[in-house]
Design an enzyme around this catalytic site. Structure first.
Site, PDB file in Angstrom:
ATOM      1  N   ASP A 201       0.847  -1.212   0.000  1.00  0.00           N
ATOM      2  CA  ASP A 201       0.000   0.000   0.000  1.00  0.00           C
ATOM      3  C   ASP A 201       0.879   1.258   0.000  1.00  0.00           C
ATOM      4  OD1 ASP A 201      -2.372   1.409   0.027  1.00  0.00           O
ATOM      5  OD2 ASP A 201      -2.941   0.851   2.066  1.00  0.00           O
ATOM      6  N   ASP A 266     -10.047   3.780  -1.587  1.00  0.00           N
ATOM      7  CA  ASP A 266     -10.669   2.774  -0.728  1.00  0.00           C
ATOM      8  C   ASP A 266     -12.187   2.846  -0.844  1.00  0.00           C
ATOM      9  OD1 ASP A 266      -8.186   2.112   0.191  1.00  0.00           O
ATOM     10  OD2 ASP A 266      -8.389   3.162   2.102  1.00  0.00           O
TER      11      ASP A 266
END
Ligand SMILES: *[C@@H]1O[C@H](CO)[C@@H](O)[C@H](O)[C@H]1NC(C)=O
Ligand SMILES: *[C@@H]1O[C@H](CO)[C@@H](O)[C@H](O)[C@H]1NC(C)=O
Ligand SMILES: *[C@@H]1O[C@H](CO)[C@@H](O)[C@H](O)[C@H]1NC(C)=O
Ligand SMILES: *[C@@H]1O[C@H](CO)[C@@H](O)[C@H](O)[C@H]1NC(C)=O
Length: 477
Positions: A201, A266
């Site tokens: 990430d 997200d």
């Protein structure tokens, strides 16, 4: 589970399907250009289809969906054991929170938080059930570890890693060979635990909205993790995240080093007791549209699968946060895109509709096809690729004449960067073969409604309310 508004009625247009003008230039808002069929080929770590399974972020980001959940061994096993009942979904992937947050082991390698996890034991448990183990990391070594020596070397981490990544980590100098050796040491440790999937990430360029002072270019960590995984000899997927730059320089790096890349922010419905909202999902569809349009401009085939973030369709409409028709549309798009099918849902509370969405045999056959040929936008009436409420998509055709078509009504625009359009009515979504860039006669089948729609010579259409779509397979006759 047909929904009442969703009746796919086929057009009987007169022409036999026209060929697009030969010199039509393929730009974003011009329709009718020749169809460029794009395909997925083997990924850098040797995969021929996208990852499937479960990831903890869905529940972590929306804890009210399952207040009893904690990110620990017991609760993860409780979720992941349910993957056994979902054929093909095998990866149990942990998001942020499984590892020690401020330091590594004596060599500065990433370690698990043993107050909540025993990763080798968890991996053994999963493997014994035919499942796979996934972990989450971010770029860099820990600032606290700069005086530790990289294993099997006499180089200190601080000799090759400086500054502050913004995530209590330093930034590697990838011109130094020892920087690669640290990555190798961490990947070797993961391999020794039995890790099968690594989510990296906070890769930049492209992760600007994180509240962190990330370095301008984090692409070196993607290359280093790919090399590190390769040298372990263990087959592991590398998934990279998020908001990744899709200009040529960086798209090339992602495409030659990672197995999947996030296309969206997200998906999160924070504060709610449901997983997602339709507005967020609209944005996800549009982010995939941008991904594949960029891919079409830069590549003839891609070696990387899209990761549209967690797939949040498994629970009932109340818990998922979107209606059943919308859940079906989400599943249709993830399948159409050949995207990772990593569920974020609460697997202990799947409903019957959700289980069918996830395991329906005909839909899974489409997923096998789109693992090779992803959908691309060809708008109704124009064949264009721009963002709009009523949209048509095509995957393939493959050389044998197989293709997949999606017709969708995304409306109305709820303003999170989704599709432009305001209609709240049932709309006729009609795509001619010319719009789709194909010609000939095709036998058409409606996948979710398991309905043969006969042989069609000129196009397909469906009456669709907001949030509704149809998933069609085409077989050339
Ligand atoms: C690393 O060692 C140097 C020199 O001894 C010291 O000044 C520094 O505080 C140490 N850093 C850490 C994070 O331990
Ligand atoms: C979830 O979304 C909200 C609002 O869009 C945002 O403020 C928050 O940071 C997000 N949380 C996560 C964990 O992504
Ligand atoms: C929906 O599922 C949740 C669990 O996710 C359950 O608590 C709730 O009762 C269900 N609601 C309906 C209407 O079935
Ligand atoms: C949205 O669609 C309307 C009507 O077709 C158009 O006038 C407008 O420019 C579009 N907006 C965007 C951002 O594409």
């Amino acid at each position: 589970m047909a929904n009442s508004l969703l009746s796919a009625l086929l057009l009987g247009l007169s022409a036999t399907g026209a060929v697009a003008a030969p010199n039509a230039k393929r730009t974003l808002n011009q329709g009718g250009a020749p169809l460029k069929v794009i395909s997925y080929k083997e990924t850098p770590n040797g995969f021929r289809s996208s990852a499937r399974g479960w990831n903890s972020f869905g529940i972590q980001a929306n804890p009210q969906t399952l207040p009893s959940f904690k990110l620990d061994q017991e609760h993860v096993i409780e979720q992941c054991d349910r993957l056994v009942g979902l054929p093909g979904y095998d990866t149990c992937s942990l998001d942020s929170g499984w590892s020690v947050g401020g330091n590594g082991d004596e060599y500065g390698r990433i370690i698990y938080d043993d107050t909540v996890f025993d990763i080798p034991k968890l991996a053994d448990h999963l493997h014994s059930k035919g499942l796979k183990m996934g972990v989450y990391i971010v770029p860099g070594a820990f600032l606290a570890d700069v005086n530790k020596t990289i294993i099997h070397t006499d180089v200190k981490i601080g000799d090759v890693c400086h500054g502050n990544e913004g995530l209590v980590r330093c930034i590697f100098d990838f011109t130094q060979p020892a920087a690669q050796l640290w990555h190798n040491s961490a990947a070797d440790l993961f391999a020794s635990w039995g890790v099968d999937f690594v989510k990296l990430d906070f890769v930049t360029p492209g992760s600007p909205d994180n509240g962190q002072m990330l370095p301008a270019d984090g692409s070196g960590s993607v290359i280093a993790w790919h090399k590190a995984i390769k040298q372990t000899g263990r087959k592991m997927r590398l998934d990279i995240s998020w908001k990744l730059d899709r200009t040529q320089k960086y798209f090339n790096i992602w495409n030659s080093n990672a197995d999947s890349m996030r296309t969206d922010q997200d998906l999160n419905n924070s504060g709610q007791s449901s997983f997602v909202s339709w507005a967020t999902v609209q944005r996800a569809f549009d982010n995939y549209r941008q991904f594949i349009v960029a891919g079409l401009q830069l590549f003839d085939h891609l070696n990387i699968y899209p990761d549209m973030d967690n797939l949040l369709v498994g629970n009932n409409a109340t818990t998922s946060g979107i209606t059943d028709a919308q859940r079906q549309t989400v599943m249709t798009h993830y399948i159409g895109a050949g995207a990772n099918l990593i569920l974020g849902s609460d697997l202990t509370n799947l409903d019957k509709f959700g289980v069918n969405l996830l395991t329906n045999k005909a839909a899974q056959a489409v997923a096998t096809f789109t693992a090779q040929y992803p959908i691309q936008p060809r708008n109704p009436g124009t064949g264009g690729q721009d963002s709009q409420q009523l949209q048509a998509w095509i995957a393939g055709p493959a050389p044998n004449g197989q293709a997949v078509v999606v017709l969708a009504n995304y409306g109305p625009d709820l303003g999170q960067g989704g599709f432009n359009g305001t209609s709240t009515d049932v709309e006729l979504v009609s795509a001619s073969w010319k719009d789709l860039g194909i010609k000939g006669t095709y036998r058409v089948h409606d996948v979710w409604n398991n309905k043969d729609l006969g042989s069609q010579k000129s196009g397909v259409k469906a009456s669709l309310g907001p949030g509704e779509s149809v998933l069609l397979t085409l077989t050339r006759v």
